[in-house]
Motif scaffolding. Structure first.
Motif, short mmCIF file in Angstrom:
data_model
loop_
_atom_site.label_atom_id
_atom_site.label_comp_id
_atom_site.label_asym_id
_atom_site.label_seq_id
_atom_site.Cartn_x
_atom_site.Cartn_y
_atom_site.Cartn_z
N ALA A 57 0.84 -1.20 0.00
CA ALA A 57 0.00 0.00 0.00
C ALA A 57 0.87 1.25 0.00
CB ALA A 57 -0.92 -0.02 1.22
N ALA A 58 1.84 1.29 0.91
CA ALA A 58 2.74 2.44 0.96
C ALA A 58 3.58 2.52 -0.31
CB ALA A 58 3.65 2.34 2.19
N ALA A 59 3.99 1.37 -0.85
CA ALA A 59 4.79 1.36 -2.07
C ALA A 59 3.99 1.95 -3.24
CB ALA A 59 5.22 -0.07 -2.41
N GLY A 60 2.70 1.66 -3.30
CA GLY A 60 1.86 2.22 -4.35
C GLY A 60 1.74 3.73 -4.25
N LEU A 61 1.59 4.24 -3.03
CA LEU A 61 1.51 5.68 -2.84
C LEU A 61 2.85 6.35 -3.19
CD1 LEU A 61 -0.55 5.88 0.47
CD2 LEU A 61 -1.27 6.68 -1.78
N LEU A 62 3.95 5.68 -2.88
CA LEU A 62 5.27 6.21 -3.24
C LEU A 62 5.43 6.28 -4.76
CD1 LEU A 62 7.52 4.45 -0.58
CD2 LEU A 62 7.24 6.92 -0.88
N ASN B 155 2.99 -3.68 12.98
CA ASN B 155 2.21 -2.80 12.10
C ASN B 155 2.96 -1.51 11.78
OD1 ASN B 155 0.00 -4.50 11.81
ND2 ASN B 155 -0.99 -3.73 13.66
N PHE B 156 3.70 -0.99 12.75
CA PHE B 156 4.46 0.23 12.50
C PHE B 156 5.55 -0.01 11.46
CE2 PHE B 156 8.07 3.03 13.30
CZ PHE B 156 7.45 4.27 13.28
N ILE B 157 6.27 -1.13 11.61
CA ILE B 157 7.37 -1.43 10.68
C ILE B 157 6.84 -1.65 9.27
CG2 ILE B 157 9.14 -3.13 10.09
CD1 ILE B 157 9.64 -3.46 13.08
N THR B 158 5.79 -2.47 9.15
CA THR B 158 5.28 -2.79 7.81
C THR B 158 4.61 -1.59 7.16
OG1 THR B 158 3.22 -3.63 8.79
CG2 THR B 158 4.95 -5.23 8.32
N SER B 159 4.12 -0.64 7.97
CA SER B 159 3.47 0.54 7.41
C SER B 159 4.49 1.56 6.91
CB SER B 159 2.57 1.21 8.47
OG SER B 159 1.53 0.34 8.85
N TYR B 160 5.61 1.69 7.63
CA TYR B 160 6.54 2.77 7.32
C TYR B 160 7.88 2.31 6.75
CZ TYR B 160 3.34 5.89 9.73
OH TYR B 160 2.24 6.62 10.07
N LEU B 161 8.10 1.00 6.64
CA LEU B 161 9.36 0.51 6.07
C LEU B 161 9.57 0.98 4.63
CD1 LEU B 161 11.92 -1.14 6.48
CD2 LEU B 161 10.66 -3.18 5.75
N PRO B 162 8.56 0.88 3.75
CA PRO B 162 8.77 1.37 2.37
C PRO B 162 9.13 2.85 2.33
CG PRO B 162 6.79 0.02 2.48
CD PRO B 162 7.22 0.27 3.90
N LEU B 163 8.55 3.63 3.24
CA LEU B 163 8.84 5.06 3.29
C LEU B 163 10.30 5.31 3.66
CD1 LEU B 163 7.31 7.72 2.91
CD2 LEU B 163 6.87 7.75 5.37
N GLY B 164 10.86 4.43 4.49
CA GLY B 164 12.26 4.56 4.86
C GLY B 164 13.20 4.01 3.81
N LEU B 165 12.75 2.94 3.11
CA LEU B 165 13.62 2.31 2.11
C LEU B 165 13.78 3.16 0.86
CD1 LEU B 165 12.59 -1.47 2.20
CD2 LEU B 165 14.77 -0.47 2.91
N PHE B 166 12.78 3.95 0.54
CA PHE B 166 12.81 4.75 -0.69
C PHE B 166 14.04 5.67 -0.72
CE2 PHE B 166 11.35 7.71 -3.94
CZ PHE B 166 10.66 6.88 -4.81
N PRO B 167 14.28 6.49 0.31
CA PRO B 167 15.49 7.33 0.27
C PRO B 167 16.78 6.53 0.41
CG PRO B 167 14.32 7.61 2.35
CD PRO B 167 13.43 6.83 1.45
N VAL B 168 16.71 5.39 1.11
CA VAL B 168 17.91 4.55 1.24
C VAL B 168 18.35 4.03 -0.13
CG1 VAL B 168 18.79 2.35 2.14
CG2 VAL B 168 17.49 3.88 3.63
N LEU B 169 17.38 3.54 -0.92
CA LEU B 169 17.69 3.06 -2.27
C LEU B 169 18.23 4.19 -3.14
CD1 LEU B 169 14.61 0.74 -2.99
CD2 LEU B 169 16.97 0.01 -2.66
N TYR B 170 17.58 5.35 -3.05
CA TYR B 170 17.97 6.48 -3.89
C TYR B 170 19.39 6.95 -3.58
CZ TYR B 170 18.06 11.14 -5.95
OH TYR B 170 18.41 12.25 -6.66
#
Length: 552
Positions: A416-421, A489-504
């Motif tokens: 879900a978060a990945a789609g919004l990203l 739930n916190f990790i799975t909700s916000y992990l994609p949000l943290g990974l996005f800048p890490v990958l970039y």
């Protein structure tokens, strides 16, 4: 287009997209059929106008509308449900018109992932591409599991592993037959979705007016009692009602994700300069007709305090439409609706495999993934990518065991978060695209598709701001005192949000990439081939054909 003065104020005076803009010399030379065009081992343009139309609409209508609205009604009430889906619908429209301008002008394989290389940064293309690939790869097994649960509505004696296997084989066969077969199947699957939701909306209006077997007219009864808004989690006052609306906003965002699939299909669309604008231009019609009208009718049919509403049922029994049908005394329809939901799940799974394989192909073309994933058959099928992505469908078997199923559920939640990203990335990409056009003296009015709402990149800025707010606060409920699984739930909700800048930033550090300057952006590569594939199409002559062309 190069050298034409750009006037942003004058640009806003014109109406939305125009299709069939005059062809312009972009300074790329004449078309040479011996050197331009898809060759063996590359994607081929096999998707017709009706395929593109239904692929774009198939991404809008899904189980989120049929089933997910039950939980949204429970959390926000009829007014909260309507407002939540209307707000997210406006964000979806902003994303799609931004995406439409880019992919209608440059309908290249890999869609927005490939364009990120041209207009932002190779690191951004890497991040956006792998985020998008993950999103659709993990959703595939989730849809396969959902298909098995839907079949349980009729038969619970057979192990779900059997149904998962059958559905996976069907989805793989559709995709391995090529883009043309996928487009044809998606056309019929999406047609069933369209007819189903239109039929349910009409039936809902009839039931609300008292046309059902029970002869009971409800009108706006449930807007008065239990009321238009709900006190979320028992929180009193205006705050509780606002949080109920916000819970709908978050859930509605997940229902709309998938509309952007048309960008990935752009590289295989016939006559893309004409068919893509046509599909993008009518997105607002589908949002208004299917989601806004649909959620309005749902708020009239079922009270927000109805027992067991939105408690996670994944078959027809959990749909607000079916609840209303049962309450009115109609007996046969639930099975019919469940069958339509099953085709919807098959359609979604087929689109998941198509999208993830083309995203991986696009990554490989940009050298962000192993080159082996660019291998295609003579008919233009990226067979290595399809097989590799299909293997992840086996994760659906994790749902057969409770412990493994819980772990898989956490992976699925992150999509879900990945789609919004992805939506956020598309809006940011458009802002760069818009700036490049302005700096290079290009006029948006000469694009195959343009929108007045993006004259100053307004729609893209609106989308990026709203999506940022939703991403930050969409899982606020994990902080409630009643939450018992906070950490997971916190990790799975916000992990994609943290990974996005890490990958970039990780890619930038390793590859030493730099952001492309607006004056250096590439607006001309592939233009000769794209223009050569643009041609006039016959217009429908019958009133049915004209109506269908307008709607789709």
């Amino acid at each position: 287009m190069s050298g034409i003065p750009y006037d942003d104020k004058k640009d806003d005076l014109y109406a939305d997209a125009h299709v069939g803009a005059p062809q312009i010399d972009y300074g790329v030379g004449e078309y040479d059929p011996e050197h331009v065009g898809p060759q063996n081992g590359e994607l081929k343009r096999q998707l017709k106008s009706r395929h593109i139309a239904m692929i774009s609409i198939g991404g809008v209508i899904g189980t989120g509308l049929f089933l997910g609205t039950a939980g949204a009604l429970k959390n926000g009430g009829p007014l909260g449900l309507l407002l939540g889906y209307a707000v997210v619908g406006s964000i979806c429209y902003a994303v799609m018109i931004s995406l439409g301008e880019m992919v209608a002008y440059l309908p290249v394989p890999g869609g927005h992932i490939k364009l990120a290389d041209r207009f932002v940064d190779p690191a951004f293309a890497f991040t956006l591409g792998w985020n998008y690939w993950y999103n659709w790869t993990i959703i595939l097994p989730a849809e396969l599991s959902a298909s098995a649960v839907l079949i349980n509505y009729w038969n619970k004696s057979v192990n779900n592993g059997v149904w998962i296997t059958i559905c996976l084989i069907v989805v793989f066969a559709i995709n391995f037959a090529g883009a043309g077969v996928y487009g044809e199947c998606e056309f019929w699957f999406a047609s069933i979705k369209v007819l189903t939701i239109i039929g349910l909306i009409i039936l809902g209006i009839i039931l609300t007016a008292g046309g059902g077997p029970d002869k009971t007219a409800h009108g706006f009864e449930y807007w008065k009692n239990p009321g238009p808004l709900v006190q979320y989690a028992g929180i009193p006052g205006a705050l509780g009602k606002f949080l109920g609306f916000w819970a709908v906003l978050s859930q509605a965002a997940f229902s709309y994700i998938g509309t952007e699939i048309v960008a990935i299909a752009a590289g295989e669309a016939k006559n893309p300069r004409r068919n893509l604008p046509r599909a993008i231009k009518r997105v607002y019609v589908r949002i208004l007709l299917f989601y806004i009208l649909g959620t309005f009718v749902i708020g009239l049919l079922v009270p927000s305090n109805y027992p067991n509403l939105g408690l996670g049922s994944k078959n027809a029994a959990g749909s607000p439409f079916v609840i209303a049908i049962k309450r009115s005394g109609i007996k046969a329809l639930p099975s019919i609706v469940n069958a339509c939901l099953l085709t919807s799940a098959w359609s979604a799974a087929s689109s998941d495999l198509y999208t993830s394989s083309r995203a991986l192909y696009g990554l490989a073309l940009s050298r962000r993934a192993p080159k082996v994933f660019t291998k295609c058959t003579k008919n233009g099928l990226p067979w290595v990518s399809v097989i590799f992505c299909a293997l992840f469908g086996a994760l659906a078997y994790m749902s057969l065991q409770s412990s493994a199923g819980q772990v898989f559920g956490y992976f699925a939640n992150m999509t879900a978060a990945a789609g919004l990203l992805t939506w956020w990335g598309i809006c940011f990409l458009y802002i760069r695209f818009h700036k490049g056009m302005r700096v290079q003296g290009m006029n948006r009015r000469d694009l195959p598709y343009w929108s007045r709402f993006n004259g100053k990149a307004f729609a893209a800025w609106y989308g990026i701001i709203m999506i940022s707010v939703i991403l930050i606060f969409f899982s606020w409920n994990v902080f409630l005192p009643s939450e018992t699984t906070f950490t997971a739930n916190f990790i799975t909700s916000y992990l994609p949000l943290g990974l996005f800048p890490v990958l970039y930033f990780g890619f930038k550090f390793v590859k030493k990439t730099r952001i492309v300057r607006a004056s250096e952006m590439d607006f001309v590569s592939d233009i000769a081939q794209i223009e050569a594939e643009t041609y006039e199409e016959e217009k429908p002559t019958t009133w049915i054909g004209k109506f269908w062309s307008w709607l789709m």
